[in-house]
Design a protein around this motif. Structure first.
Motif, mmCIF file in Angstrom:
data_model
loop_
_atom_site.group_PDB
_atom_site.id
_atom_site.type_symbol
_atom_site.label_atom_id
_atom_site.label_comp_id
_atom_site.label_asym_id
_atom_site.label_seq_id
_atom_site.Cartn_x
_atom_site.Cartn_y
_atom_site.Cartn_z
ATOM 1 N N GLY A 13 -16.895 -3.154 5.219
ATOM 2 C CA GLY A 13 -15.605 -2.475 5.300
ATOM 3 C C GLY A 13 -15.372 -1.859 6.670
ATOM 4 O O GLY A 13 -14.307 -2.014 7.271
ATOM 5 N N VAL A 17 -12.948 -4.759 8.048
ATOM 6 C CA VAL A 17 -11.622 -4.182 7.815
ATOM 7 C C VAL A 17 -11.238 -3.310 9.005
ATOM 8 O O VAL A 17 -10.109 -3.382 9.506
ATOM 9 C CB VAL A 17 -11.573 -3.387 6.495
ATOM 10 C CG1 VAL A 17 -10.245 -2.678 6.343
ATOM 11 C CG2 VAL A 17 -11.823 -4.311 5.303
ATOM 12 N N ALA A 21 -8.088 -3.881 11.490
ATOM 13 C CA ALA A 21 -7.108 -2.787 11.608
ATOM 14 C C ALA A 21 -6.891 -2.400 13.071
ATOM 15 O O ALA A 21 -5.746 -2.227 13.512
ATOM 16 C CB ALA A 21 -7.568 -1.579 10.795
ATOM 17 N N THR A 89 -4.366 -1.456 -4.263
ATOM 18 C CA THR A 89 -4.079 -1.079 -2.875
ATOM 19 C C THR A 89 -4.717 -2.076 -1.903
ATOM 20 O O THR A 89 -4.103 -2.461 -0.907
ATOM 21 C CB THR A 89 -4.573 0.352 -2.594
ATOM 22 O OG1 THR A 89 -4.038 1.225 -3.585
ATOM 23 C CG2 THR A 89 -4.149 0.826 -1.221
ATOM 24 N N THR A 90 -5.928 -2.508 -2.201
ATOM 25 C CA THR A 90 -6.603 -3.512 -1.372
ATOM 26 C C THR A 90 -5.827 -4.826 -1.379
ATOM 27 O O THR A 90 -5.651 -5.460 -0.328
ATOM 28 C CB THR A 90 -8.042 -3.736 -1.873
ATOM 29 O OG1 THR A 90 -8.769 -2.513 -1.733
ATOM 30 C CG2 THR A 90 -8.746 -4.837 -1.100
ATOM 31 N N ALA A 93 -2.762 -4.415 0.794
ATOM 32 C CA ALA A 93 -3.140 -4.431 2.214
ATOM 33 C C ALA A 93 -3.469 -5.849 2.672
ATOM 34 O O ALA A 93 -3.013 -6.292 3.735
ATOM 35 C CB ALA A 93 -4.327 -3.500 2.460
ATOM 36 N N TYR A 128 -0.624 -0.888 7.086
ATOM 37 C CA TYR A 128 -1.914 -1.504 6.748
ATOM 38 C C TYR A 128 -3.041 -0.470 6.870
ATOM 39 O O TYR A 128 -3.870 -0.333 5.969
ATOM 40 C CB TYR A 128 -2.141 -2.694 7.682
ATOM 41 C CG TYR A 128 -3.455 -3.415 7.532
ATOM 42 C CD1 TYR A 128 -3.729 -4.189 6.411
ATOM 43 C CD2 TYR A 128 -4.419 -3.357 8.534
ATOM 44 C CE1 TYR A 128 -4.924 -4.880 6.287
ATOM 45 C CE2 TYR A 128 -5.619 -4.043 8.419
ATOM 46 C CZ TYR A 128 -5.866 -4.802 7.297
ATOM 47 O OH TYR A 128 -7.052 -5.481 7.184
ATOM 48 N N ASN A 129 -3.041 0.267 7.962
ATOM 49 C CA ASN A 129 -4.069 1.285 8.180
ATOM 50 C C ASN A 129 -3.978 2.410 7.148
ATOM 51 O O ASN A 129 -5.000 2.900 6.667
ATOM 52 C CB ASN A 129 -3.975 1.843 9.604
ATOM 53 C CG ASN A 129 -4.348 0.802 10.638
ATOM 54 O OD1 ASN A 129 -5.076 -0.140 10.357
ATOM 55 N ND2 ASN A 129 -3.832 0.968 11.832
ATOM 56 N N TRP A 132 -5.494 1.260 3.860
ATOM 57 C CA TRP A 132 -6.956 1.318 3.879
ATOM 58 C C TRP A 132 -7.456 2.753 3.855
ATOM 59 O O TRP A 132 -8.506 3.041 3.264
ATOM 60 C CB TRP A 132 -7.524 0.553 5.078
ATOM 61 C CG TRP A 132 -7.512 -0.915 4.823
ATOM 62 C CD1 TRP A 132 -6.789 -1.857 5.490
ATOM 63 C CD2 TRP A 132 -8.212 -1.611 3.784
ATOM 64 N NE1 TRP A 132 -7.009 -3.091 4.934
ATOM 65 C CE2 TRP A 132 -7.879 -2.971 3.884
ATOM 66 C CE3 TRP A 132 -9.085 -1.221 2.781
ATOM 67 C CZ2 TRP A 132 -8.393 -3.941 3.028
ATOM 68 C CZ3 TRP A 132 -9.593 -2.185 1.918
ATOM 69 C CH2 TRP A 132 -9.253 -3.522 2.055
ATOM 70 N N THR A 133 -6.724 3.648 4.466
ATOM 71 C CA THR A 133 -7.092 5.055 4.405
ATOM 72 C C THR A 133 -7.045 5.539 2.954
ATOM 73 O O THR A 133 -7.944 6.257 2.494
ATOM 74 C CB THR A 133 -6.150 5.902 5.290
ATOM 75 O OG1 THR A 133 -6.255 5.441 6.631
ATOM 76 C CG2 THR A 133 -6.493 7.379 5.219
ATOM 77 N N VAL A 135 -7.496 3.727 0.307
ATOM 78 C CA VAL A 135 -8.644 3.133 -0.403
ATOM 79 C C VAL A 135 -9.907 3.941 -0.111
ATOM 80 O O VAL A 135 -10.684 4.251 -1.028
ATOM 81 C CB VAL A 135 -8.831 1.650 -0.024
ATOM 82 C CG1 VAL A 135 -10.145 1.099 -0.584
ATOM 83 C CG2 VAL A 135 -7.664 0.815 -0.529
#
Length: 147
Positions: A13, A17, A21, A89-90, A93, A128-129, A132-133, A135
């Motif tokens: 990750g 990821v 990002a 959420t993943t 994204a 997108y960021n 991931w935040t 998540v």
């Protein structure tokens, strides 16, 4: 075995990821535009590299949710709400990256415009960021968790 899976999940990750990002966020800064660009020094070769990193790391990053699902299954957590929200959420994204960001980057390289597309890419990279935040926060806080 759980500790190994968790370690690989977290490291993948961070590297994959995180790499996609950062590259998606940097791409608009270097991508070519038509006409003068007073706010930035443009470098098509850097933009091409950022596009390759975004695309390549994103493909490899599929390992992150796969390992997450395996880990959640082993731990008996698949029915917990935070896992479900994190998976949705993943998916959002990943879909945003695959359906919007990577194709728009390719277009920006093939047919530069006045910067409008790059502003859109900056916004999408920010979303997108943020996804991931969210998540990461879910993974740490685990709302509704049994433990």
């Amino acid at each position: 075995m759980e500790h190994v899976l968790l370690s690989v999940h977290v490291l993948a990750g961070i590297v994959l990821v995180g790499g996609s990002a950062v590259a998606a966020s940097l791409f608009p800064r270097y991508a070519p535009v038509v006409g003068p660009s007073p706010e930035a020094i443009r470098s098509e070769s850097v933009a091409v590299a950022m596009h390759r990193i975004t695309r390549g790391y994103a493909k490899l990053a599929i390992i992150v949710p796969v390992l997450g699902i395996v880990l959640a299954t082993i731990q008996g957590r698949m029915n917990e709400i935070w896992i479900t929200i994190a998976m949705i959420t993943t998916a959002v994204a990943g879909g945003l990256l695959a359906v919007q960001i990577v194709p728009l980057q390719r277009e920006a390289l093939d047919k530069p415009d006045d910067g409008k597309r790059l502003r859109m890419l900056s916004m999408l990279a920010g979303i997108y960021n943020l996804l991931w935040t969210a998540v990461v926060v879910l993974m740490i806080v685990r709302p509704g968790s049994a433990t």
